[in-house]
Design a protein around this motif. Structure first.
Motif, short mmCIF file in Angstrom:
data_model
loop_
_atom_site.label_atom_id
_atom_site.label_comp_id
_atom_site.label_asym_id
_atom_site.label_seq_id
_atom_site.Cartn_x
_atom_site.Cartn_y
_atom_site.Cartn_z
N LEU A 228 0.82 -1.21 0.00
CA LEU A 228 0.00 0.00 0.00
C LEU A 228 0.85 1.27 0.00
O LEU A 228 0.36 2.35 -0.29
CB LEU A 228 -0.94 0.00 1.20
N LEU A 229 2.13 1.13 0.33
CA LEU A 229 3.02 2.29 0.31
C LEU A 229 3.63 2.55 -1.08
O LEU A 229 4.34 3.53 -1.26
CB LEU A 229 4.13 2.11 1.35
N GLN A 230 3.33 1.71 -2.03
CA GLN A 230 3.87 1.88 -3.37
C GLN A 230 3.50 3.21 -4.02
O GLN A 230 4.33 3.78 -4.73
CB GLN A 230 3.46 0.73 -4.28
N PRO A 231 2.29 3.74 -3.81
CA PRO A 231 2.00 5.05 -4.42
C PRO A 231 2.97 6.14 -3.96
O PRO A 231 3.36 6.98 -4.76
CB PRO A 231 0.57 5.36 -3.96
N LEU A 232 3.37 6.10 -2.71
CA LEU A 232 4.33 7.07 -2.20
C LEU A 232 5.65 6.96 -2.96
O LEU A 232 6.20 7.96 -3.44
CB LEU A 232 4.57 6.89 -0.71
N ALA B 228 8.52 9.31 -9.76
CA ALA B 228 8.03 10.03 -10.94
C ALA B 228 8.40 11.50 -10.89
O ALA B 228 8.81 12.09 -11.89
CB ALA B 228 6.51 9.87 -11.05
N ALA B 229 8.27 12.10 -9.70
CA ALA B 229 8.60 13.52 -9.56
C ALA B 229 10.10 13.75 -9.65
O ALA B 229 10.56 14.70 -10.29
CB ALA B 229 8.05 14.05 -8.24
N THR B 230 10.87 12.88 -9.03
CA THR B 230 12.32 13.06 -8.98
C THR B 230 13.00 12.71 -10.30
O THR B 230 13.76 13.50 -10.84
CB THR B 230 12.92 12.21 -7.85
N LEU B 231 12.74 11.53 -10.80
CA LEU B 231 13.46 11.04 -11.98
C LEU B 231 12.85 11.52 -13.30
O LEU B 231 13.57 11.82 -14.24
CB LEU B 231 13.50 9.51 -11.98
N LEU B 232 11.54 11.58 -13.36
CA LEU B 232 10.87 11.90 -14.62
C LEU B 232 10.34 13.32 -14.69
O LEU B 232 9.75 13.72 -15.68
CB LEU B 232 9.71 10.91 -14.86
N LYS B 233 10.50 14.05 -13.60
CA LYS B 233 10.04 15.45 -13.53
C LYS B 233 8.53 15.56 -13.78
O LYS B 233 8.05 16.51 -14.38
CB LYS B 233 10.79 16.34 -14.51
N GLU B 234 7.79 14.56 -13.32
CA GLU B 234 6.32 14.58 -13.45
C GLU B 234 5.72 15.55 -12.46
O GLU B 234 6.25 15.76 -11.37
CB GLU B 234 5.76 13.18 -13.19
N GLN B 235 4.58 16.12 -12.83
CA GLN B 235 3.85 16.99 -11.93
C GLN B 235 3.00 16.14 -11.00
O GLN B 235 2.24 15.29 -11.45
CB GLN B 235 2.94 17.93 -12.73
#
Length: 136
Positions: A95-99, A105-112
């Motif tokens: 359940l902690l996978q979304p975190l 995603a934010a760090t490596l892929l620069k996702e919003q």
């Protein structure tokens, strides 16, 4: 359909973890693949593309990677972890996978990452922490 899928997935994880205590993780996932073949093979044939020539080598290699490493090898370790650490305890870690997913995603892929995503993720973390606290 989603509720049914959640229940069946949970039952599959729990039963797979119990079986992996005696059979081992690699045998459990192997048997799961063999037993699912009568359903997956006809669906594969039904949804196949018109022409396989249009599928690039990179796409085939990606499919092989995801199928073998992410799914097959990953499930061997997942079932082993469930069997050794306890189904309920280790299952909550998933359940902690979304975190972790949002962080990567934010760090490596620069996702919003939206506020809504963060609120839901924090809610899930609080639920996991609450079950740990009140289970004692």
């Amino acid at each position: 359909m989603m509720f049914t899928a959640i229940i069946l997935c949970g039952l599959g994880y729990a039963e797979g973890a119990k079986l992996s205590r005696t059979l081992g993780g690699w045998q459990v996932i192997s048997w799961a693949l063999v037993l699912s073949l009568p359903v997956t093979a006809p669906l594969t044939i039904f949804f196949r593309p018109e022409s396989f020539a249009e599928i690039s080598l990179e796409a085939w290699l990606c499919l092989a990677y995801v199928g073998f490493f992410s799914m097959f090898i990953g499930f061997i370790f997942w079932y082993r972890g469930l069997a050794q650490g306890g189904i309920a305890t280790v299952g909550q870690l998933q359940l902690l996978q979304p975190l972790f997913g949002l962080s990567l995603a934010a760090t490596l892929l620069k996702e919003q990452v939206s506020i809504g995503m963060l609120v839901i993720t924090v809610g899930v973390i609080l639920c996991v922490a609450g079950t740990k606290k009140f289970a004692r």
